[in-house]
Enzyme design. Structure first.
Site, PDB file in Angstrom:
ATOM      1  N   GLU A  91      -4.337  -7.473   5.544  1.00 12.17           N
ATOM      2  CA  GLU A  91      -3.354  -6.119   5.856  1.00 12.17           C
ATOM      3  C   GLU A  91      -2.200  -6.658   6.861  1.00 12.17           C
ATOM      4  O   GLU A  91      -2.768  -7.477   7.704  1.00 12.17           O
ATOM      5  CB  GLU A  91      -4.054  -5.045   6.344  1.00 12.17           C
ATOM      6  CG  GLU A  91      -3.310  -3.765   6.762  1.00 12.17           C
ATOM      7  CD  GLU A  91      -4.174  -2.450   7.016  1.00 12.17           C
ATOM      8  OE1 GLU A  91      -5.207  -2.654   7.460  1.00 12.17           O
ATOM      9  OE2 GLU A  91      -3.729  -1.515   6.777  1.00 12.17           O
ATOM     10  N   TRP A 125     -12.372  11.569   8.763  1.00 15.53           N
ATOM     11  CA  TRP A 125     -11.120  10.962   8.887  1.00 15.53           C
ATOM     12  C   TRP A 125     -11.130   9.371   8.699  1.00 15.53           C
ATOM     13  O   TRP A 125     -12.045   8.888   9.181  1.00 15.53           O
ATOM     14  CB  TRP A 125     -10.738  11.376  10.412  1.00 15.53           C
ATOM     15  CG  TRP A 125      -9.031  11.233  10.456  1.00 15.53           C
ATOM     16  CD1 TRP A 125      -8.216  12.413   9.906  1.00 15.53           C
ATOM     17  CD2 TRP A 125      -8.457  10.166  10.670  1.00 15.53           C
ATOM     18  NE1 TRP A 125      -6.951  11.989  10.267  1.00 15.53           N
ATOM     19  CE2 TRP A 125      -7.098  10.736  10.569  1.00 15.53           C
ATOM     20  CE3 TRP A 125      -8.583   8.889  11.056  1.00 15.53           C
ATOM     21  CZ2 TRP A 125      -5.880   9.936  10.876  1.00 15.53           C
ATOM     22  CZ3 TRP A 125      -7.554   7.980  11.508  1.00 15.53           C
ATOM     23  CH2 TRP A 125      -6.214   8.344  11.192  1.00 15.53           C
ATOM     24  N   GLU A 165      -9.124   1.923  -1.368  1.00 22.43           N
ATOM     25  CA  GLU A 165      -9.915   1.410  -0.142  1.00 22.43           C
ATOM     26  C   GLU A 165     -10.693   2.757   0.284  1.00 22.43           C
ATOM     27  O   GLU A 165     -10.018   3.900   0.346  1.00 22.43           O
ATOM     28  CB  GLU A 165      -8.964   1.056   0.946  1.00 22.43           C
ATOM     29  CG  GLU A 165      -9.480   0.867   2.364  1.00 22.43           C
ATOM     30  CD  GLU A 165      -8.430   0.625   3.260  1.00 22.43           C
ATOM     31  OE1 GLU A 165      -7.163   0.330   2.884  1.00 22.43           O
ATOM     32  OE2 GLU A 165      -8.892   0.840   4.775  1.00 22.43           O
ATOM     33  N   ASP A 189      -4.899   3.634   0.230  1.00 19.71           N
ATOM     34  CA  ASP A 189      -6.151   4.027   1.103  1.00 19.71           C
ATOM     35  C   ASP A 189      -6.529   5.533   0.968  1.00 19.71           C
ATOM     36  O   ASP A 189      -5.865   6.247   1.464  1.00 19.71           O
ATOM     37  CB  ASP A 189      -5.872   3.718   2.778  1.00 19.71           C
ATOM     38  CG  ASP A 189      -6.857   3.592   3.482  1.00 19.71           C
ATOM     39  OD1 ASP A 189      -8.019   4.116   3.238  1.00 19.71           O
ATOM     40  OD2 ASP A 189      -6.558   3.151   4.656  1.00 19.71           O
ATOM     41  N   TYR A 191      -3.050  11.628   5.982  1.00 15.99           N
ATOM     42  CA  TYR A 191      -3.432  10.313   6.835  1.00 15.99           C
ATOM     43  C   TYR A 191      -2.383   9.256   6.051  1.00 15.99           C
ATOM     44  O   TYR A 191      -2.223   9.148   4.792  1.00 15.99           O
ATOM     45  CB  TYR A 191      -4.785   9.941   6.400  1.00 15.99           C
ATOM     46  CG  TYR A 191      -4.920   8.574   6.708  1.00 15.99           C
ATOM     47  CD1 TYR A 191      -4.784   7.720   5.290  1.00 15.99           C
ATOM     48  CD2 TYR A 191      -4.910   8.065   7.600  1.00 15.99           C
ATOM     49  CE1 TYR A 191      -4.906   6.362   5.569  1.00 15.99           C
ATOM     50  CE2 TYR A 191      -4.637   6.581   7.993  1.00 15.99           C
ATOM     51  CZ  TYR A 191      -4.732   5.647   6.745  1.00 15.99           C
ATOM     52  OH  TYR A 191      -5.003   4.601   7.053  1.00 15.99           O
ATOM     53  N   HIS A 212      -9.095   6.738   2.620  1.00 18.26           N
ATOM     54  CA  HIS A 212      -9.483   7.116   4.023  1.00 18.26           C
ATOM     55  C   HIS A 212     -10.684   8.023   3.949  1.00 18.26           C
ATOM     56  O   HIS A 212     -10.713   8.947   4.825  1.00 18.26           O
ATOM     57  CB  HIS A 212      -8.426   7.654   5.012  1.00 18.26           C
ATOM     58  CG  HIS A 212      -8.389   7.117   6.354  1.00 18.26           C
ATOM     59  ND1 HIS A 212      -8.824   7.744   7.424  1.00 18.26           N
ATOM     60  CD2 HIS A 212      -8.014   5.838   6.605  1.00 18.26           C
ATOM     61  CE1 HIS A 212      -8.598   6.848   8.416  1.00 18.26           C
ATOM     62  NE2 HIS A 212      -8.112   5.682   7.855  1.00 18.26           N
ATOM     63  N   GLU A 236     -13.356  -1.453   6.885  1.00 19.80           N
ATOM     64  CA  GLU A 236     -12.673  -1.544   8.126  1.00 19.80           C
ATOM     65  C   GLU A 236     -13.454  -1.017   9.445  1.00 19.80           C
ATOM     66  O   GLU A 236     -13.293  -1.350  10.567  1.00 19.80           O
ATOM     67  CB  GLU A 236     -11.272  -0.892   8.096  1.00 19.80           C
ATOM     68  CG  GLU A 236     -11.242   0.725   8.059  1.00 19.80           C
ATOM     69  CD  GLU A 236      -9.857   1.093   8.144  1.00 19.80           C
ATOM     70  OE1 GLU A 236      -9.076   0.662   7.305  1.00 19.80           O
ATOM     71  OE2 GLU A 236      -9.576   2.066   8.548  1.00 19.80           O
ATOM     72  N   ARG A 287     -13.482  -5.387   3.892  1.00 24.64           N
ATOM     73  CA  ARG A 287     -12.413  -5.358   4.726  1.00 24.64           C
ATOM     74  C   ARG A 287     -12.592  -5.488   6.431  1.00 24.64           C
ATOM     75  O   ARG A 287     -11.914  -4.997   7.262  1.00 24.64           O
ATOM     76  CB  ARG A 287     -11.823  -3.774   4.861  1.00 24.64           C
ATOM     77  CG  ARG A 287     -11.462  -3.336   3.439  1.00 24.64           C
ATOM     78  CD  ARG A 287     -10.031  -3.315   3.196  1.00 24.64           C
ATOM     79  NE  ARG A 287      -9.358  -2.285   4.453  1.00 24.64           N
ATOM     80  CZ  ARG A 287      -8.251  -2.870   5.170  1.00 24.64           C
ATOM     81  NH1 ARG A 287      -7.755  -3.824   4.947  1.00 24.64           N
ATOM     82  NH2 ARG A 287      -7.892  -1.810   5.820  1.00 24.64           N
ATOM     83  N   ARG A 289       0.990  -1.178  -0.064  1.00 25.06           N
ATOM     84  CA  ARG A 289      -0.086   0.029   0.023  1.00 25.06           C
ATOM     85  C   ARG A 289       0.839   1.338   0.035  1.00 25.06           C
ATOM     86  O   ARG A 289       1.786   1.281   0.768  1.00 25.06           O
ATOM     87  CB  ARG A 289      -1.005  -0.056   1.301  1.00 25.06           C
ATOM     88  CG  ARG A 289      -1.943   1.050   1.134  1.00 25.06           C
ATOM     89  CD  ARG A 289      -2.629   1.245   2.501  1.00 25.06           C
ATOM     90  NE  ARG A 289      -1.929   2.065   3.543  1.00 25.06           N
ATOM     91  CZ  ARG A 289      -2.377   2.613   4.710  1.00 25.06           C
ATOM     92  NH1 ARG A 289      -3.679   2.167   4.920  1.00 25.06           N
ATOM     93  NH2 ARG A 289      -1.739   3.399   5.451  1.00 25.06           N
TER      94      ARG A 289
HETATM   95  C1  CS2 Z   1      -6.341   2.196   8.066  1.00 26.85           C
HETATM   96  C2  CS2 Z   1      -6.084   2.360   9.613  1.00 26.85           C
HETATM   97  O1  CS2 Z   1      -5.041   0.324   8.043  1.00 26.85           O
HETATM   98  C3  CS2 Z   1      -5.753   0.992   7.585  1.00 26.85           C
HETATM   99  O2  CS2 Z   1      -6.361   0.835   6.439  1.00 26.85           O
HETATM  100  O3  CS2 Z   1      -7.321   2.939   7.577  1.00 26.85           O
HETATM  101  O4  CS2 Z   1      -4.845   2.872   9.871  1.00 26.85           O
HETATM  102  C4  CS2 Z   1      -7.085   3.179  10.579  1.00 26.85           C
HETATM  103  O5  CS2 Z   1      -6.822   4.450  10.175  1.00 26.85           O
HETATM  104  C5  CS2 Z   1      -6.977   2.751  11.899  1.00 26.85           C
HETATM  105  O6  CS2 Z   1      -6.847   1.567  11.925  1.00 26.85           O
HETATM  106  C6  CS2 Z   1      -7.825   3.622  12.772  1.00 26.85           C
HETATM  107  O7  CS2 Z   1      -8.098   3.034  13.943  1.00 26.85           O
HETATM  108 MG    MG Z   2      -8.005   1.976   5.871  1.00 34.18          MG
END
Ligand code: CS2
Ligand code: MG
Length: 407
Positions: free
Chosen positions: A343, A407, A240, A214, A159, A216, A266, A287, A147
């Site tokens: 992951e 976020w 993602e 990602d 991020y 996000h 996620e 995810r 990634r």
């Molecule tokens: C992220 C995470 O791993 C990922 O894909 O989006 O780092 C996420 O931000 C954190 O697990 C938040 O708790």
């Molecule tokens: Mg993520």
């Protein structure tokens, strides 16, 4: 096998983790991850004050009945706090059942479907050059899927671009921030920059490495469609969380415009969060993972449903999921027929010491162990030396006017 005691262990070996430990009258113990990043104590209280009293005296073998009891019986269904608490109980019970059967967990689930588990690494840098170097470094470590995230010119912090705390921990946010920090965001700057990042990364690694990204939840659906289209020449494995998914239909717009594969989930906590996305074939990878989606029992249900639509799994595996979640996820990944990818962000040495485990990394792939259960334990004496520290995830605001963003 009667449950005679259960307790919650909160510790912070570099970052906060919540663990549920269940004891039985046969002397066996099982553990489950209950970590909900930034809201840890809410789950700890939910378990201690409301769930544990209902577990004492029950037959630990009745995993399904206990799951239904905690889900339907609470009246208040779903939500991240409830489902993380249920996941912790469920994971601990599967650990116990597998220990009682003297089998590794994947055997109880139905046995091995693959020889090893493909994982993806994180590569991030403050600019394109640093990210390319980091991608090449991860490839040297053996990863076949990586990634890539990079800083964006004109934005202070982005991020997914970690800083290091000097103690071997890679942090995506200050681990002990007393209050959430605030970041600036500009979708325009990000959209201008990201195709250039992937052009450089693809040129550097050639066609054989899976590349992931990602977003996000930062983009609107039409912006996400534009990004997916712009990235098509670089053949990504997935993008993602391209847009927030409360409105699952939003993904239709993205799908109409791009063949870049989509991953999401996620932050999902139940099958209902992904029902429309899956049955309308709006995503390619789901995810959801053990700790935030109701444990092995519920995640298996999600995966079986996804299989009907050729959606594959891609379990969240960031370091805020404890090694207990990682261990359970690797057994799940070893069994699940519609596995996609897992992951992998390695935990710090101290975290690994607090949670001894028998899973291992080898040349870009993970292997779950053969110990009975999910193969992860907790060293409570060491855990007690690292007490809870308040910590938050950051918040995000639009750079041009301070509007609170995703976020
Ligand atoms: C992220 C995470 O791993 C990922 O894909 O989006 O780092 C996420 O931000 C954190 O697990 C938040 O708790
Ligand atoms: Mg993520």
């Amino acid at each position: 096998m009667k449950i005679i005691a259960a307790r919650v262990i909160v510790c912070s070996p570099g970052r906060n983790f919540v663990t549920l430990k269940i004891e039985t009258d046969q002397g066996l113990t099982g553990i489950g991850d209950a970590t909900l990043n930034g809201r840890e104590l809410a789950v700890a209280s939910y378990l201690t004050d409301h769930v544990i009293p209902c577990l004492i005296g029950r037959d630990a073998h009745q995993i399904e009945d206990i799951w239904q009891y905690l889900y339907k019986g609470a009246y208040w269904r779903r939500g991240p706090v409830t489902m993380t608490a249920i996941a912790a109980v469920d994971t601990a019970l599967w650990d116990l059942k597998a220990k009682a059967a003297n089998m590794p967990l994947y055997q109880l689930l139905g046995g091995r479907s693959r020889s090893r588990v493909m994982v993806y690494a994180h590569a991030n840098g403050k600019d394109i050059g640093h990210t390319v170097d980091e991608v090449l470094r991860q490839r040297e470590l053996g990863y076949t899927a990586i990634r890539a995230q990079s800083g964006v010119p004109g934005l202070d912090k982005v991020y997914g671009v970690a800083h290091h705390d000097g103690k071997g921990n890679k942090l995506y946010e200050p681990a002990d921030a007393a209050l959430p920090s605030e970041h600036d965001w500009s979708s325009e700057k990000y959209l201008h920059h990201t195709p250039k990042l992937f052009e450089a990364v693809r040129n550097a690694v050639g066609p054989d490495v899976h590349l992931l990204h990602d977003v996000h939840h930062r983009l609107t659906p039409i912006e996400a469609a534009r990004l997916g289209k712009a990235l098509e020449p670089f053949s990504l494995f997935w993008i993602e969380d391209a847009t927030p998914a409360e409105n699952q239909e939003a993904f239709k717009l993205i799908r109409q415009h791009t063949t870049t594969p989509l991953a999401v989930g996620e932050i999902f906590n139940s099958i209902w969060d992904c029902k429309d996305l899956i049955q309308n074939q709006l995503i390619d990878y789901i995810r959801a993972t053990v700790v935030h989606s109701g444990g092995i029992t519920h995640l298996r249900r999600i995966a079986d449903f996804a299989a009907m639509y050729q959606v594959r799994t891609g379990c969240h595996g960031a370091t805020d999921n404890s090694p207990v979640c990682m261990g359970a996820a690797l057994h799940f990944d070893t069994w699940v027929p519609n596995f996609g990818i897992q992951e992998h962000m390695p935990h710090s040495a101290l975290t690994d010491e607090v949670f001894p485990h028998d899973y291992r990394f080898d040349q870009g792939f993970m292997h779950c162990g053969e110990m009975p259960g999910h193969g992860v334990e907790i060293d409570e004496t060491l855990a007690a030396k690292h007490p809870y520290k308040p910590a938050y995830l950051p918040v995000n605001r639009l750079q041009h006017d301070g509007t609170l963003w995703n976020w």
